[in-house]
Motif scaffolding. Structure first.
Motif, mmCIF file in Angstrom:
data_model
loop_
_atom_site.group_PDB
_atom_site.id
_atom_site.type_symbol
_atom_site.label_atom_id
_atom_site.label_comp_id
_atom_site.label_asym_id
_atom_site.label_seq_id
_atom_site.Cartn_x
_atom_site.Cartn_y
_atom_site.Cartn_z
ATOM 1 N N TYR A 132 -8.807 43.509 1.040
ATOM 2 C CA TYR A 132 -10.188 43.895 0.729
ATOM 3 C C TYR A 132 -11.121 42.781 1.198
ATOM 4 C CZ TYR A 132 -7.790 47.188 -2.333
ATOM 5 O OH TYR A 132 -6.965 48.169 -2.829
ATOM 6 N N ILE A 133 -12.227 43.190 1.784
ATOM 7 C CA ILE A 133 -13.168 42.224 2.351
ATOM 8 C C ILE A 133 -14.465 42.256 1.557
ATOM 9 C CG2 ILE A 133 -14.513 41.581 4.394
ATOM 10 C CD1 ILE A 133 -12.316 42.696 6.133
ATOM 11 N N LEU A 143 -9.454 39.349 0.231
ATOM 12 C CA LEU A 143 -8.496 39.397 -0.873
ATOM 13 C C LEU A 143 -7.306 40.262 -0.462
ATOM 14 C CD1 LEU A 143 -7.565 39.071 -3.840
ATOM 15 C CD2 LEU A 143 -8.960 41.100 -4.371
ATOM 16 N N ALA A 144 -6.128 39.678 -0.510
ATOM 17 C CA ALA A 144 -4.906 40.419 -0.184
ATOM 18 C C ALA A 144 -4.131 40.655 -1.476
ATOM 19 C CB ALA A 144 -4.057 39.636 0.806
ATOM 20 N N THR A 145 -3.950 41.928 -1.821
ATOM 21 C CA THR A 145 -3.157 42.293 -3.002
ATOM 22 C C THR A 145 -1.801 42.787 -2.510
ATOM 23 O OG1 THR A 145 -4.066 44.533 -2.970
ATOM 24 C CG2 THR A 145 -5.232 42.901 -4.279
ATOM 25 N N THR A 146 -0.745 42.184 -3.032
ATOM 26 C CA THR A 146 0.598 42.414 -2.488
ATOM 27 C C THR A 146 1.551 42.919 -3.568
ATOM 28 O OG1 THR A 146 0.194 40.602 -0.933
ATOM 29 C CG2 THR A 146 2.456 41.356 -1.144
ATOM 30 N N TRP A 147 2.341 43.925 -3.180
ATOM 31 C CA TRP A 147 3.481 44.383 -3.978
ATOM 32 C C TRP A 147 4.729 44.003 -3.163
ATOM 33 C CZ3 TRP A 147 -1.090 46.846 -3.402
ATOM 34 C CH2 TRP A 147 -1.759 47.275 -4.562
ATOM 35 N N PRO A 148 5.351 42.853 -3.437
ATOM 36 C CA PRO A 148 6.382 42.342 -2.519
ATOM 37 C C PRO A 148 7.741 43.042 -2.624
ATOM 38 C CG PRO A 148 6.039 40.813 -4.322
ATOM 39 C CD PRO A 148 5.036 41.910 -4.510
ATOM 40 N N TYR A 149 8.120 43.518 -3.805
ATOM 41 C CA TYR A 149 9.462 44.076 -3.982
ATOM 42 C C TYR A 149 9.357 45.444 -4.653
ATOM 43 C CZ TYR A 149 10.301 39.063 -3.478
ATOM 44 O OH TYR A 149 10.293 37.770 -3.032
ATOM 45 N N TRP A 164 -1.767 38.145 -5.780
ATOM 46 C CA TRP A 164 -3.052 38.098 -5.068
ATOM 47 C C TRP A 164 -3.088 36.824 -4.220
ATOM 48 C CZ3 TRP A 164 -8.107 39.600 -8.094
ATOM 49 C CH2 TRP A 164 -8.041 40.959 -8.441
ATOM 50 N N SER A 165 -3.683 36.952 -3.061
ATOM 51 C CA SER A 165 -3.947 35.769 -2.231
ATOM 52 C C SER A 165 -5.297 35.940 -1.561
ATOM 53 C CB SER A 165 -2.850 35.551 -1.187
ATOM 54 O OG SER A 165 -2.719 36.690 -0.365
ATOM 55 N N VAL A 166 -5.939 34.824 -1.276
ATOM 56 C CA VAL A 166 -7.321 34.839 -0.784
ATOM 57 C C VAL A 166 -7.417 33.941 0.437
ATOM 58 C CG1 VAL A 166 -9.703 34.186 -1.319
ATOM 59 C CG2 VAL A 166 -8.311 35.307 -3.049
#
Length: 987
Positions: A234-235, A281-287, A310-312
């Protein structure tokens, strides 16, 4: 017939063993792979650690290869730390999968923030790419693509290499690669699909799973589970409702409401526009596994607030306008201009300058005329200069003046604050132009204060330093070079006024010029030295005149009354500063700064006291010594101080001495030029010690040149006998010649070694001839000095380690650039750009701290975590948010998106009213009166879905091999990057 039979026997031989261009190309690829030692199996390496793709060092090496006349680059990309970790290990078993196939299933480095696109799509840590050379057309035709792929396949098979190799096809901007990886009985094909638009049936996870399953074509039932990793980005672009990067202008100040305006003596700092353009903003579902999450064309479980990770990252504005950088850039441009003062100010002002010059020249001509019918005081240069200045100001209209009168007065008052205080003559005499000693001692301990020694500028509390700041501000805000030329003229006039009225120049340390400082600072110090000498000489004259008046008053009688008018006239003449200052230097004599040490012995009738009565200019006895030819004590004489010199005068003197050559005549002349001070000291010594000889002078002046030794006299007694050293006995020794020519003259009656009148005029002439660009060049070290101090001050508030380190490096770099006489302006321009980069870094830190509510006043539990988060955003490409959407940083980011979404629903006027951010908004609360239809987050700007599994292909009884599909969905791009493995043992 014979000829026909001979012709029939000639036939063409075709050599089918000659290599074709394609074979040469394949051979060349194999040769490169062998040179790089990419043959054999390297699958014994350990799996990469989490985050190693970001923190590790990526390396590459490249070579040129040709296919006929078509040029290619072949490049080897590899993760250095991993590749060097296990060199020399034993060769693994043949049935172990190649390293690249293992990387396809590794989950430790999904979505690396900064890596080659093939690393992001396939998770590889080592691969080779063949791409078209520079200015070569792209490989578009299908036949050429297949030819290259077959070449790659043959090369890998012949070398036994298990490193994946790719060929770049289609246009370069499309980033299309086709490749292959071969192992023992296995092969992986790398394929990419790129479209402009996302097909509606594949715009969600369900459709992509269908593609993946159909592609691997596994007939097993049930199908092995598919591992899923999802990232939505998301930007946030709307930052306008938050803190303005600069303080609002103060319209009541002299600057008239300039953004970032500062008072004289300070440099502005900071950006005029938002230095952070976007927040990603990067929202991640890794597994995830198939069936746990639902995402189709009707419904989706993928809520960013529920994402576990979350990572930014922040996107910075390109070259934002920054005030300090602008000031320095404009000042540097001024240094590069070549216009003279007349060209800058224009014809009108230069004509009036000509009138001023004519007034001064007429004053000089009238002063030299033998018959003057006007009083001397009316003809002084001081009077003419002030008349010319009044004439200029009277004829110059206010609207034509390059520099506003109020601004000019403010600048001059800042440069000469002592002018605002009314002083009596006693105050002026006792005034010093330097800080007190304790203050100086404390400043010397401060490294920032001593920075001028490294940069060859001037102390930060000096007039020169303040002048640089004023010139920079005037140049940027008040009219550029014209205003600078005007300010410089007024500055030089103020210096002349101070010289003529014996006012010390404020803000300059006493003593001779400091050669460690810039030349302009040395010139101002030299002028101050002249003023000090002139003041001291005038004081002595006044003292002598007053003593003569007392003698006349004591003698009394008619003679006193007759001489009273004459004495008053002489006193008036002595107090006329201009006439004393501008008299011919040939008739000027040195006046001792203090006569307290002089001994005027009374005359006696006896002959034995005659020599004692003639002694003049004594200070004190020297080490209880006596003269060699008498029993009189040896006295230290009052001597003249050596003449102070600036570095340009020293260079000029050394050049003159060097030009005299090595001949005998040149050497003699050089010695005479260098012995002026020695001759003066000899004359003073003779006056203080009547009856002395050269040996007496040497004993005081150069004791090493008087050799003493114990000898036995005629009576057998041991006595000490002394004589001159061998170098003093050389024929034609300059000391002997100077002693013979030296007269008995005390220091106060000698011709001055330092002609302060002449030197002061030389300094003022030098300053008056400077162009605006010359002034800027002189002040450039001071400006860079001020800029570095400003950067250090601002960095200490924000505490940015990288900027602090860069500042230390720039100081050493600046000392090299500013010291040489011929400066490299190209390197100086690059250096100023480095200062601008540091300013931008500090403003970015300040902007982020404002966005994330990091302030020194509010220290809470989460402040340290937020400070660390902001610091990491500036240093790292991507920063993990602790606690995701529920942590302190995540809550602020959530609130930023909510406010941005709210403002997006209103017009600009309505948004301005709603702009203040709701500080009490919790992560789960909704804004009052806000429609529930408006989502907290905008639609994701990018969606990345990574599908992985391990299934047998092409038959159910084949070996289970890794399969991978990376999907990218953006507004104008749809990309599928697949890696599909096949068991080639029986196929």
């Amino acid at each position: 017939m014979a000829a026909d039979s001979d012709e029939s026997e000639v036939f063409e031989i075709t050599d089918f063993t000659t290599a074709s261009e394609w074979e040469r190309f394949v051979s060349r690829v194999e040769e490169v792979l062998n040179d790089w030692k990419l043959t054999g199996n390297s699958a014994s390496r350990l799996s990469p650690e989490k985050g190693s793709y970001t923190s590790g060092t990526w390396c590459e090496k490249s070579q040129d290869i040709n296919f006929a006349d078509f040029k290619f680059y072949i490049t080897h990309h590899f993760l250095k730390d991993e590749c060097e970790q296990d060199e020399g290990t034993d060769t693994p078993k043949e049935d172990v999968l190649p390293l690249a196939m293992q990387d396809l299933l590794c989950m430790n480095n999904d979505f690396p923030p900064r890596a080659h696109c093939l690393v992001r799509w396939y998770g590889l840590r080592e691969f080779v790419v063949i791409s078209p050379g520079t200015n070569c057309e792209a490989i578009i035709s299908e036949s050429k693509c297949n030819l290259l792929l077959s070449s790659v396949s043959i090369s890998l098979a012949n070398c036994g290499s298990q490193v994946p190799m790719f060929v770049q096809i289609q246009q370069k901007w499309r980033r299309m690669y086709a490749g292959e990886c071969q192992g023992s009985g296995v092969r992986t094909d790398f394929e990419i699909v790129q479209l402009r638009k996302v097909p509606s049936q594949y715009n969600h996870l369900s459709g992509l799973l269908d593609i993946f399953k159909s592609k691997i074509g596994c007939t097993l039932f049930p199908l092995p589970p598919v591992n899923i990793a999802i990232r939505f980005t998301y930007i946030l672009q709307d930052w306008q409702q938050y803190s303005w990067p600069q303080q609002p202008p103060d319209f009541d100040t002299l600057l008239g409401g300039e953004v970032g305006g500062v008072e004289f003596g300070k440099l502005p700092f900071g950006a005029c526009e938002e230095p952070i353009s976007e927040l990603h903003l990067a929202t991640t579902w890794p597994y995830l596994t198939e069936g746990i999450v639902v995402d189709n064309d009707v419904y989706s479980d993928l809520d960013p607030l529920q994402a576990p990770h979350w990572s930014v990252r922040v996107k910075t504005a390109e070259n934002p306008q920054c005030l300090l950088g602008d000031f320095l850039t404009e000042f540097f441009k001024l240094c590069c201009k070549k216009e003279s003062t007349e060209e800058v100010l224009g014809r009108g002002l230069s004509e009036e300058e000509g009138k001023e010059n004519s007034d001064i020249s007429s004053a000089l001509s009238k002063l030299t005329e033998p018959t003057a019918t006007v009083p001397i005081t009316k003809l002084s240069v001081s009077n003419m200069v002030h008349t010319a200045r009044k004439h200029i100001r009277r004829h110059r209209r206010i609207d034509e003046s390059p520099l506003n009168t109020d601004v000019l007065n403010s600048v001059l008052l800042y440069l000469f604050p002592d002018a605002a205080v009314e002083k009596s003559s006693e105050n002026i005499k006792s005034k010093t132009a330097q800080p007190n000693s304790s203050e100086t001692t404390e400043q010397d301990k401060n490294s920032d204060y001593n920075l001028f020694l490294q940069l060859k500028s001037a102390p930060s509390d000096s007039l020169t330093y303040r002048l640089a700041l004023c010139v920079c501000l005037v140049n940027y805000n008040y009219g550029g070079p014209r205003a600078v030329a005007h300010l410089w003229q007024e500055f030089v006039l103020e210096l002349r006024y101070r010289l003529e009225n014996n006012y010390l120049i404020y803000g300059l340390a006493g003593g001779p010029p400091d050669l460690r400082c810039c030349l302009l600072h040395q010139k101002l110090q030299m002028l101050n030295c002249c003023i000090e000498r002139k003041r001291a000489r005038d004081e002595v004259r006044k003292t002598l005149d007053s003593s003569k008046d007392r003698e006349r008053r004591v003698s009394g009688g008619s003679q006193n009354s007759r001489q009273a008018p004459e004495s008053a006239a002489s006193t008036t003449t002595s107090q006329g500063k201009s006439w004393d200052s501008w008299s011919d230097s040939e008739d000027e004599f040195f006046e001792c700064l203090s006569d307290q040490g002089e001994i005027e012995a009374p005359q006696t009738d006896g002959g034995k006291d005659v020599s004692k009565s003639k002694a003049e200019g004594r200070l004190h006895p020297y080490n209880n010594m006596t003269l060699l030819n008498s029993t009189e004590p040896l006295y230290v004489p009052v001597t003249q101080e050596p003449a102070p010199m600036t570095e340009d005068l020293l260079e000029e003197q050394s050049e003159v001495l060097a030009k005299l050559g090595t001949s005998a005549e040149g050497t003699h002349l050089r010695a005479r030029m260098q012995s002026a001070c020695l001759l003066s000291d000899m004359e003073s010594f003779k006056a203080a010690n009547p009856g002395c000889v050269l040996e007496d002078f040497v004993r005081w002046y150069s004791p090493r040149d008087y050799v003493e030794e114990e000898v036995v006299d005629e009576k057998g007694n041991t006595v000490v006998k002394g004589e001159l050293s061998p170098r003093m006995k050389i024929p034609g020794n300059m000391w002997v010649e100077a002693w013979e020519t030296a007269r008995v003259t005390p220091a106060r009656r000698q011709r001055r070694l330092f002609d302060d009148t002449k030197e002061a005029e030389k300094v003022l002439h030098y300053l008056a001839m400077q162009k605006p660009a010359d002034v800027a060049c002189h002040l450039l070290p001071c400006m860079i000095h001020a800029a570095i101090l400003k950067l250090k001050e601002e960095e200490s508030v924000e505490d940015i380690p990288s900027v602090k380190k860069n500042i230390q490096q720039t100081i050493s770099q600046a000392s090299k650039l500013l010291h040489p006489p011929n400066r490299d302006y190209k390197k100086l321009e690059d250096f100023i750009n480095q200062l601008m980069v540091m300013e931008i870094a500090i403003t970015r830190a300040r902007s982020l701290k404002a966005k994330f509510s990091v302030s020194e006043d509010e220290k809470g539990e989460d402040t340290d975590e937020l400070e660390k988060f902001v610091s990491s955003l500036l240093e790292e490409p991507e920063v993990a948010v602790i606690g995701a959407g529920q942590g302190p940083a995540g809550s602020i980011i959530h609130r930023l998106f909510i406010n941005s979404q709210r403002l997006a629903d209103f017009t600009s006027d309505e948004a301005a009213l709603l702009a203040p951010m709701d500080e009490d908004l919790g992560p789960d609360r909704k804004l009052p009166g806000r429609s529930s239809k408006v989502a907290d987050f905008p639609p994701p700007a990018g969606r990345e879905i990574l599908l992985r599994t391990c299934v047998p292909r092409p038959a159910p009884y084949s070996k289970a091999l890794p399969q991978r599909l990376f999907c990218v969905m953006m507004r104008d791009e749809f990309r599928l990057a697949g890696a599909f493995s096949t068991d080639t043992s029986f196929f």
